[in-house]
Design a protein around this motif. Structure first.
Motif, PDB file in Angstrom:
ATOM      1  N   LEU A  11       0.854  -1.185   0.000  1.00  0.00           N
ATOM      2  CA  LEU A  11       0.000   0.000   0.000  1.00  0.00           C
ATOM      3  C   LEU A  11       0.890   1.236   0.000  1.00  0.00           C
ATOM      4  CD1 LEU A  11      -2.558  -1.072   2.786  1.00  0.00           C
ATOM      5  CD2 LEU A  11      -2.595  -1.621   0.341  1.00  0.00           C
ATOM      6  N   ILE A  12       0.676   2.115  -0.984  1.00  0.00           N
ATOM      7  CA  ILE A  12       1.452   3.363  -1.064  1.00  0.00           C
ATOM      8  C   ILE A  12       0.532   4.510  -0.682  1.00  0.00           C
ATOM      9  CG2 ILE A  12       2.892   4.848  -2.483  1.00  0.00           C
ATOM     10  CD1 ILE A  12       4.009   2.059  -2.184  1.00  0.00           C
ATOM     11  N   LEU A  13       0.783   5.112   0.465  1.00  0.00           N
ATOM     12  CA  LEU A  13      -0.024   6.234   0.915  1.00  0.00           C
ATOM     13  C   LEU A  13       0.608   7.529   0.420  1.00  0.00           C
ATOM     14  CD1 LEU A  13      -0.866   3.842   2.744  1.00  0.00           C
ATOM     15  CD2 LEU A  13      -1.191   5.495   4.596  1.00  0.00           C
ATOM     16  N   CYS A  14      -0.153   8.299  -0.342  1.00  0.00           N
ATOM     17  CA  CYS A  14       0.404   9.526  -0.923  1.00  0.00           C
ATOM     18  C   CYS A  14      -0.695  10.545  -1.182  1.00  0.00           C
ATOM     19  CB  CYS A  14       1.147   9.216  -2.224  1.00  0.00           C
ATOM     20  SG  CYS A  14       0.170   8.322  -3.457  1.00  0.00           S
TER      21      CYS A  14
ATOM     22  N   TRP B  74      -6.472  12.838  11.683  1.00  0.00           N
ATOM     23  CA  TRP B  74      -7.395  11.747  12.022  1.00  0.00           C
ATOM     24  C   TRP B  74      -7.913  11.053  10.765  1.00  0.00           C
ATOM     25  CZ3 TRP B  74      -7.433   9.327  16.275  1.00  0.00           C
ATOM     26  CH2 TRP B  74      -7.157   9.961  17.478  1.00  0.00           C
ATOM     27  N   GLU B  75      -8.024  11.812   9.679  1.00  0.00           N
ATOM     28  CA  GLU B  75      -8.434  11.197   8.414  1.00  0.00           C
ATOM     29  C   GLU B  75      -7.361  10.213   7.938  1.00  0.00           C
ATOM     30  OE1 GLU B  75      -9.666  12.506   3.833  1.00  0.00           O
ATOM     31  OE2 GLU B  75      -9.582  14.019   5.434  1.00  0.00           O
ATOM     32  N   LEU B  76      -6.105  10.599   8.112  1.00  0.00           N
ATOM     33  CA  LEU B  76      -5.004   9.704   7.750  1.00  0.00           C
ATOM     34  C   LEU B  76      -5.033   8.443   8.613  1.00  0.00           C
ATOM     35  CD1 LEU B  76      -2.393   8.952   6.349  1.00  0.00           C
ATOM     36  CD2 LEU B  76      -1.177  10.521   7.883  1.00  0.00           C
ATOM     37  N   PHE B  77      -5.310   8.614   9.895  1.00  0.00           N
ATOM     38  CA  PHE B  77      -5.436   7.466  10.793  1.00  0.00           C
ATOM     39  C   PHE B  77      -6.555   6.533  10.309  1.00  0.00           C
ATOM     40  CE2 PHE B  77      -7.654   5.526  14.387  1.00  0.00           C
ATOM     41  CZ  PHE B  77      -6.625   4.846  15.012  1.00  0.00           C
ATOM     42  N   THR B  78      -7.665   7.111   9.907  1.00  0.00           N
ATOM     43  CA  THR B  78      -8.802   6.314   9.426  1.00  0.00           C
ATOM     44  C   THR B  78      -8.432   5.534   8.170  1.00  0.00           C
ATOM     45  OG1 THR B  78     -10.364   7.917  10.346  1.00  0.00           O
ATOM     46  CG2 THR B  78     -11.196   6.417   8.648  1.00  0.00           C
ATOM     47  N   VAL B  79      -7.721   6.194   7.260  1.00  0.00           N
ATOM     48  CA  VAL B  79      -7.293   5.518   6.033  1.00  0.00           C
ATOM     49  C   VAL B  79      -6.428   4.307   6.366  1.00  0.00           C
ATOM     50  CG1 VAL B  79      -5.851   5.742   3.967  1.00  0.00           C
ATOM     51  CG2 VAL B  79      -7.466   7.554   4.562  1.00  0.00           C
ATOM     52  N   LEU B  80      -5.498   4.484   7.283  1.00  0.00           N
ATOM     53  CA  LEU B  80      -4.603   3.391   7.676  1.00  0.00           C
ATOM     54  C   LEU B  80      -5.389   2.217   8.248  1.00  0.00           C
ATOM     55  CD1 LEU B  80      -1.668   5.378   9.308  1.00  0.00           C
ATOM     56  CD2 LEU B  80      -1.418   3.718   7.467  1.00  0.00           C
ATOM     57  N   THR B  81      -6.304   2.519   9.151  1.00  0.00           N
ATOM     58  CA  THR B  81      -7.040   1.446   9.813  1.00  0.00           C
ATOM     59  C   THR B  81      -8.027   0.756   8.883  1.00  0.00           C
ATOM     60  OG1 THR B  81      -8.656   3.070  10.660  1.00  0.00           O
ATOM     61  CG2 THR B  81      -6.801   2.491  12.095  1.00  0.00           C
ATOM     62  N   GLU B  82      -8.555   1.480   7.907  1.00  0.00           N
ATOM     63  CA  GLU B  82      -9.537   0.892   6.993  1.00  0.00           C
ATOM     64  C   GLU B  82      -8.922  -0.114   6.025  1.00  0.00           C
ATOM     65  OE1 GLU B  82     -11.437   4.151   5.062  1.00  0.00           O
ATOM     66  OE2 GLU B  82     -13.013   4.351   6.593  1.00  0.00           O
ATOM     67  N   HIS B  83      -7.637   0.005   5.763  1.00  0.00           N
ATOM     68  CA  HIS B  83      -7.004  -0.838   4.749  1.00  0.00           C
ATOM     69  C   HIS B  83      -6.191  -1.997   5.320  1.00  0.00           C
ATOM     70  CE1 HIS B  83      -8.061   2.599   2.185  1.00  0.00           C
ATOM     71  NE2 HIS B  83      -7.952   1.767   1.169  1.00  0.00           N
TER      72      HIS B  83
ATOM     73  N   ARG C 285       6.546  14.985   7.798  1.00  0.00           N
ATOM     74  CA  ARG C 285       6.068  15.607   9.025  1.00  0.00           C
ATOM     75  C   ARG C 285       5.722  14.580  10.098  1.00  0.00           C
ATOM     76  NH1 ARG C 285       2.128  19.948   5.993  1.00  0.00           N
ATOM     77  NH2 ARG C 285       3.736  21.477   5.411  1.00  0.00           N
ATOM     78  N   THR C 286       4.446  14.525  10.461  1.00  0.00           N
ATOM     79  CA  THR C 286       4.014  13.646  11.563  1.00  0.00           C
ATOM     80  C   THR C 286       3.676  12.240  11.103  1.00  0.00           C
ATOM     81  OG1 THR C 286       1.723  14.393  11.293  1.00  0.00           O
ATOM     82  CG2 THR C 286       3.099  15.596  12.877  1.00  0.00           C
ATOM     83  N   GLN C 287       3.817  11.957   9.817  1.00  0.00           N
ATOM     84  CA  GLN C 287       3.391  10.660   9.306  1.00  0.00           C
ATOM     85  C   GLN C 287       4.083   9.465   9.968  1.00  0.00           C
ATOM     86  OE1 GLN C 287       3.947  11.114   5.081  1.00  0.00           O
ATOM     87  NE2 GLN C 287       1.968  12.143   4.791  1.00  0.00           N
ATOM     88  N   PRO C 288       5.401   9.515  10.233  1.00  0.00           N
ATOM     89  CA  PRO C 288       6.025   8.354  10.884  1.00  0.00           C
ATOM     90  C   PRO C 288       5.430   8.048  12.258  1.00  0.00           C
ATOM     91  CG  PRO C 288       7.696   9.836   9.992  1.00  0.00           C
ATOM     92  CD  PRO C 288       6.388  10.551   9.904  1.00  0.00           C
ATOM     93  N   MET C 289       5.212   9.114  13.055  1.00  0.00           N
ATOM     94  CA  MET C 289       4.652   8.914  14.382  1.00  0.00           C
ATOM     95  C   MET C 289       3.226   8.367  14.295  1.00  0.00           C
ATOM     96  SD  MET C 289       4.190  11.685  17.466  1.00  0.00           S
ATOM     97  CE  MET C 289       5.952  11.972  17.525  1.00  0.00           C
ATOM     98  N   LEU C 290       2.451   8.900  13.368  1.00  0.00           N
ATOM     99  CA  LEU C 290       1.075   8.451  13.203  1.00  0.00           C
ATOM    100  C   LEU C 290       1.028   7.015  12.709  1.00  0.00           C
ATOM    101  CD1 LEU C 290      -1.857   9.234  13.445  1.00  0.00           C
ATOM    102  CD2 LEU C 290      -1.775  10.157  11.135  1.00  0.00           C
TER     103      LEU C 290
ATOM    104  N   LEU D  38       3.232   4.673  13.275  1.00  0.00           N
ATOM    105  CA  LEU D  38       3.583   3.799  14.384  1.00  0.00           C
ATOM    106  C   LEU D  38       2.420   3.669  15.361  1.00  0.00           C
ATOM    107  CD1 LEU D  38       5.616   2.139  15.981  1.00  0.00           C
ATOM    108  CD2 LEU D  38       6.507   4.266  16.937  1.00  0.00           C
ATOM    109  N   ALA D  39       1.764   4.794  15.671  1.00  0.00           N
ATOM    110  CA  ALA D  39       0.629   4.764  16.596  1.00  0.00           C
ATOM    111  C   ALA D  39      -0.519   3.933  16.023  1.00  0.00           C
ATOM    112  CB  ALA D  39       0.157   6.186  16.891  1.00  0.00           C
ATOM    113  N   ALA D  40      -0.796   4.105  14.735  1.00  0.00           N
ATOM    114  CA  ALA D  40      -1.883   3.355  14.106  1.00  0.00           C
ATOM    115  C   ALA D  40      -1.579   1.865  14.075  1.00  0.00           C
ATOM    116  CB  ALA D  40      -2.130   3.880  12.695  1.00  0.00           C
ATOM    117  N   ALA D  41      -0.328   1.523  13.763  1.00  0.00           N
ATOM    118  CA  ALA D  41       0.064   0.114  13.720  1.00  0.00           C
ATOM    119  C   ALA D  41      -0.077  -0.525  15.093  1.00  0.00           C
ATOM    120  CB  ALA D  41       1.503  -0.016  13.217  1.00  0.00           C
ATOM    121  N   TYR D  42       0.322   0.207  16.116  1.00  0.00           N
ATOM    122  CA  TYR D  42       0.209  -0.339  17.472  1.00  0.00           C
ATOM    123  C   TYR D  42      -1.255  -0.475  17.880  1.00  0.00           C
ATOM    124  CZ  TYR D  42       1.884  -1.565  22.077  1.00  0.00           C
ATOM    125  OH  TYR D  42       2.166  -2.254  23.229  1.00  0.00           O
TER     126      TYR D  42
END
Length: 400
Positions: free
Chosen positions: A44-47, A78-87, A103-108, A110-114
């Motif tokens: 999955l390529i998030l862009c 939070w929209e980015l978090f939702t995209v991660l969790t939905e897929h 920017r904050t994408q690496p931290m987000l 990691l948080a979403a994966a956890y």
């Protein structure tokens, strides 16, 4: 299913030679190298739309491009978090690539994966970063770092939180055991000597609290845990992977030390029981604290009467019950001393709360849960003060 999650920004990426575990892959785009190194089932390529347009050549049919916002506002995060969790489906195994994240994408990520690991049983296999800034000037090779130790640090944080606040030691004990095991499986590694014992002692101590093994906690489990924690400091000093435990040692020893008592059914031992009651309240083990407090009252009552608290406890409870029932008889109640009345009221309240809890509220007029919780904590704290009062404050030995 093994899923690789990569980010693609709108920057200019230089062609380079990524190196991982002896493999080399040359490309401007690390997600291509990661696919080669790890062989996932899906990538999955998030862009953002801008990044997708600029790097359309990097989005072949073997990749699934997923549009995300740029993350300029909290709502977009939070929209980015939702995209991660939905897929990410239930039970997936993740390879998270944060090389081209922004920017904050690496931290987000990691948080979403956890978060997904917790709610969807997702496994995190790798969190990787192609460190272009650390490339070898002579060979042009770019090292790939696996950031899984950061996930392990989160594991430690959660496990320590569970133990410090709730007395739950399973996850903490498992982490300590894993470190111990790893030192014996890794060639030429310094071996842990005391970690396994510390893990076992932590687990047994927590079980002792949960199952209200009063004498066992005082005489065996608390002293053994203190000894194990003292010895494991040697492993903490030599094994970096145990350093999170080192931060916890002093605090835990300070909380456990007052519990040690060779003879818990003595006046001196009751001080340890009061400390045990407080620790149970600190861990929010309210039901266990109520049970411990009730037994401590029987012990103190026996000592005040000059009797052996380890014998005829049922008879002592009947005496306390009779004292408590006397509150309903005005003539009998009027004859009580102040100390006897205090004990009768304490036993009445404590027994009523204990029975309501232990019978699951399956009786007439059960106490509402919020009131029960509040009353239980209050009466337990009052009991801890009563069992440790001075001898000259004792209720009359003839009571009951």
């Amino acid at each position: 299913m093994r899923i690789q999650i990569s980010f693609l920004g709108a920057g200019d990426y230089q062609r380079c030679r990524y190196q991982y575990n002896g493999q080399i892959y040359e490309t401007p785009y690390f997600h291509e190298a990661a696919q080669h190194f790890f062989g996932p089932d899906r990538v999955l390529i998030l862009c953002t739309p801008e990044a997708a347009q600029k790097h359309s050549a990097a989005l072949s049919d073997s990749f699934e491009a997923i549009s995300i916002p740029s993350g300029k506002t909290e709502e977009e995060l939070w929209e980015l978090f939702t995209v991660l969790t939905e897929h990410v489906p239930e039970g997936a195994t993740l390879i998270v690539d944060v090389t081209h994240s922004f920017r904050t994408q690496p931290m987000l990520a990691l948080a979403a994966a956890y978060f997904l690991r917790t709610v969807r049983s997702v496994q995190i296999e790798h969190i990787v970063y192609g460190a272009f800034e650390a490339r070898d000037a002579a060979t042009g090779e770019v090292p790939v770092f696996d950031l899984m130790p950061f996930v392990q640090l989160i594991n430690w944080s959660v496990a320590v939180h569970q133990f410090v606040h709730y007395g739950q030691s399973k996850d903490l004990a498992d982490l300590i055991k894993d470190v111990h095991k790893t030192t014996y499986l890794t060639p030429n590694a310094k071996r842990a000597k005391f970690a396994a014992k510390a893990a076992s002692s932590l687990k047994r101590f927590a079980q002792g609290l949960q199952l209200v093994r009063i004498q066992q906690v005082h005489q065996e489990l608390a002293p053994q845990l203190l000894e194990a924690l003292d010895k494991v400091q040697q492993d903490v000093q030599t094994l970096p992977s145990l350093r999170p435990l080192g931060v916890l040692l002093d605090q835990t020893q300070k909380r456990i030390r007052p519990l040690g008592a060779a003879h818990p059914s003595t006046r001196e031992g009751l001080k340890s029981q009061a400390a045990l009651i407080q620790l149970m309240l600190d861990f929010d083990l309210v039901q266990q604290a109520v049970t411990t407090a009730r037994e401590a009252v029987v012990t103190r009552y026996a000592l005040d009467r000059g009797e052996n608290p380890c014998e005829k406890r049922e008879a002592l409870e009947r005496c306390l019950g009779a004292l408590s029932r006397g509150l309903q008889d005005k003539n009998q109640c009027d004859q009580y001393s102040a100390e006897e009345r205090e004990l009768a009221e304490l036993w009445n309240t404590l027994s009523n709360i204990r029975n309501d809890i232990n019978h699951g509220g399956m009786r007439p007029h059960p106490i509402a849960e919020d009131k029960l919780y509040k009353n239980a904590r209050e009466v337990v704290q009052k009991t801890a003060a009563w069992i440790t009062r001075q001898a000259d404050e004792a209720a009359s030995p003839s009571s009951g």
